[in-house]
Design an enzyme around this catalytic site. Structure first.
Site, PDB file in Angstrom:
ATOM      1  N   ASP A  69     -31.306 -42.610 107.926  1.00 23.00           N
ATOM      2  CA  ASP A  69     -31.970 -41.337 107.641  1.00 23.00           C
ATOM      3  C   ASP A  69     -33.180 -41.150 108.551  1.00 23.00           C
ATOM      4  O   ASP A  69     -34.074 -41.992 108.581  1.00 23.00           O
ATOM      5  CB  ASP A  69     -32.408 -41.296 106.180  1.00 23.00           C
ATOM      6  CG  ASP A  69     -33.122 -40.001 105.822  1.00 23.00           C
ATOM      7  OD1 ASP A  69     -32.564 -38.923 106.121  1.00 23.00           O
ATOM      8  OD2 ASP A  69     -34.236 -40.064 105.273  1.00 23.00           O
TER       9      ASP A  69
ATOM     10  N   ASP B 284     -33.274 -32.846 110.621  1.00 22.25           N
ATOM     11  CA  ASP B 284     -33.056 -33.668 109.441  1.00 22.25           C
ATOM     12  C   ASP B 284     -31.589 -34.063 109.352  1.00 22.25           C
ATOM     13  O   ASP B 284     -30.718 -33.202 109.178  1.00 22.25           O
ATOM     14  CB  ASP B 284     -33.475 -32.882 108.197  1.00 22.25           C
ATOM     15  CG  ASP B 284     -33.336 -33.677 106.905  1.00 22.25           C
ATOM     16  OD1 ASP B 284     -32.943 -34.857 106.961  1.00 22.25           O
ATOM     17  OD2 ASP B 284     -33.633 -33.112 105.838  1.00 22.25           O
TER      18      ASP B 284
END
Length: 442
Positions: free
Chosen positions: A318, A105
């Protein structure tokens, strides 16, 4: 047919390099067909984007387990995290080199994985063998007085120092109801090619029983947030690496790709500037300047791309968000010009509520052609242009082609993984650049 993680061979990766996969490679057998899998991915995207919004615009004031429709204030000391990454990496843990998959992440600095022996009924069932710190000759528990600066930080209540035994404990809550509790330690991870051990600090999870369970295909999570010199556990920070190269495998390829540190894997054809947001230092912001559909420019107000005094706004990249999102006013113009560039394909009602520009696939099998999208960073220059076409612009499912961009009532934009699939990404925080190389791993 899903892949069995235990039977995946690890390619011979050098030090500071990992094999990565899209999570759907392992989970697709849970779904009856591709369309249902895609709808699940879109649902995760909705949750992820709203979670990021809760951090950037609401100071993370979102109650654990909320459905994002009703927002409630929680104490500022409470840290809530997101439990679902879109990509996973293969690791060899400890002296026994326990092979495991961990979700990655770019919006986090968390590093944790499940540890045995667990408290009674406190571990979720995972596919990979469970890591036991007592079986690893290289494991060390963190002394929070000597080495645990994060544990002595009164601002972040995720970590605490037990002054009676000097143990650094952590308690991570996730917005979708999961939880991980345990203590901080360090151990080595080993690389296949040269068998070089590198020591990392991680959370040793002894209690993962929240209101919801984690997926058993993954043993934990690894944060890839931007390097911070003090107090961050993200891999770029722990590896002291200003270079991170990652190629996100295409959603249809089923293939693996790579994540590496300290080296630039691709030639860095197109580059954006990485912008530092001091209020949110972990995120990767870029200097998006102009957007074109074919050769038509989208009229852009500067405020749509820039930070406010409070650090709100801007454009971030992201890996956990699937679909790119623009502020609603900008997206309305974007959508209008995109539709106007399509002359011979009728617009139809969308089969999915968040995708508002859809076209029916041709019943005769005729290939349909859609506009390209050009993203310029810094100025209008071919060296600063990211060209998006085909599956990076349109999603094909349920017999429809739908525009893979969305609008929302937020002041910031997110460039998502559907647009970045198959592209080699080189994050260079010393030069403050993010480079793109098309089709590096498609």
């Amino acid at each position: 047919m899903s892949l069995d993680p235990s039977k995946l061979p690890d390619p011979p990766m050098p030090s500071y390099a990992f094999t990565i996969y899209h999570r759907d490679v392992f989970e697709k057998s849970k779904f009856k067909n591709y369309d249902s899998l895609l709808k699940n991915r879109l649902s995760r995207c909705e949750d992820r984007a709203n979670f990021i919004a809760s951090i950037l615009e609401d100071n993370n004031n979102v109650k654990e387990g909320a459905n994002f429709k009703i927002r409630e204030k929680v104490p500022k000391s409470t840290s809530i995290y997101f439990a679902h990454g879109e990509y996973v990496a293969s690791f060899l843990l400890g002296s026994s080199e326990i092979k495991t998959l961990l979700q990655i992440d770019t919006g986090s600095d968390l590093v944790w994985w499940q540890c045995g022996p667990c408290e009674a009924d406190k571990c979720y069932k995972q596919v990979d063998p469970l890591y036991f710190p007592t079986n690893s000759k290289t494991y060390r528990k963190i002394d929070c007085i000597v080495h645990g600066s994060r544990c002595l930080d009164d601002v972040d209540k995720t970590y605490k120092c037990n002054v009676y035994n000097n143990e650094c404990t952590y308690d991570i809550k996730f917005v979708s109801g999961q939880r991980s509790k345990g203590f901080m330690g360090d151990d080595v991870i080993t690389f296949v090619l040269d068998h070089r051990p590198i020591r990392v600090t991680f959370g040793c999870g002894k209690d993962q029983m929240g209101r919801a369970n984690f997926s058993g295909y993954y043993s934990g999570m690894v944060g890839l947030g931007r390097r911070v010199n003090v107090g961050s556990y993200s891999l770029p920070s722990q590896f002291e690496s200003d270079l991170m190269s990652i190629c996100l495998p295409g959603f249809f390829s089923g293939k693996s790709s790579s994540l590496s540190f300290h080296t630039a894997t691709w030639p860095r054809t197109t580059s954006a500037k990485l912008l530092q947001n001091y209020k949110f230092p972990l995120f990767y912001y870029v200097n998006l300047y102009k957007v074109f559909i074919n050769d038509k420019e989208i009229p852009v107000h500067p405020s749509w791309w820039t930070f406010t005094k409070g650090g709100v706004g801007g454009v971030l990249v992201d890996t956990g968000t699937f679909i790119t999102r623009f502020p609603q006013d900008l997206y309305t113009v974007f959508r209008y010009i995109f539709r106007s560039e399509i002359k011979d394909i009728p617009l139809v009602e969308s089969p999915y509520k968040s995708l508002d520009t859809c076209f029916k696939a041709d019943s005769s099998g005729r290939e349909l052609y859609f506009p390209v999208v050009k993203l310029y960073f810094g100025d209008v220059n071919p060296k600063n242009m990211l060209l998006l076409a085909k599956e990076r612009v349109m999603i094909h499912f349920d017999g429809y082609y739908c525009l893979a961009f969305m609008g929302w009532n937020r002041s910031h934009s997110i460039i998502g993984t559907n647009q970045l699939q198959g592209i080699g990404l080189t994050f260079d925080t010393s030069e403050n650049t993010l480079s793109f190389d098309l089709d590096a791993c498609s």
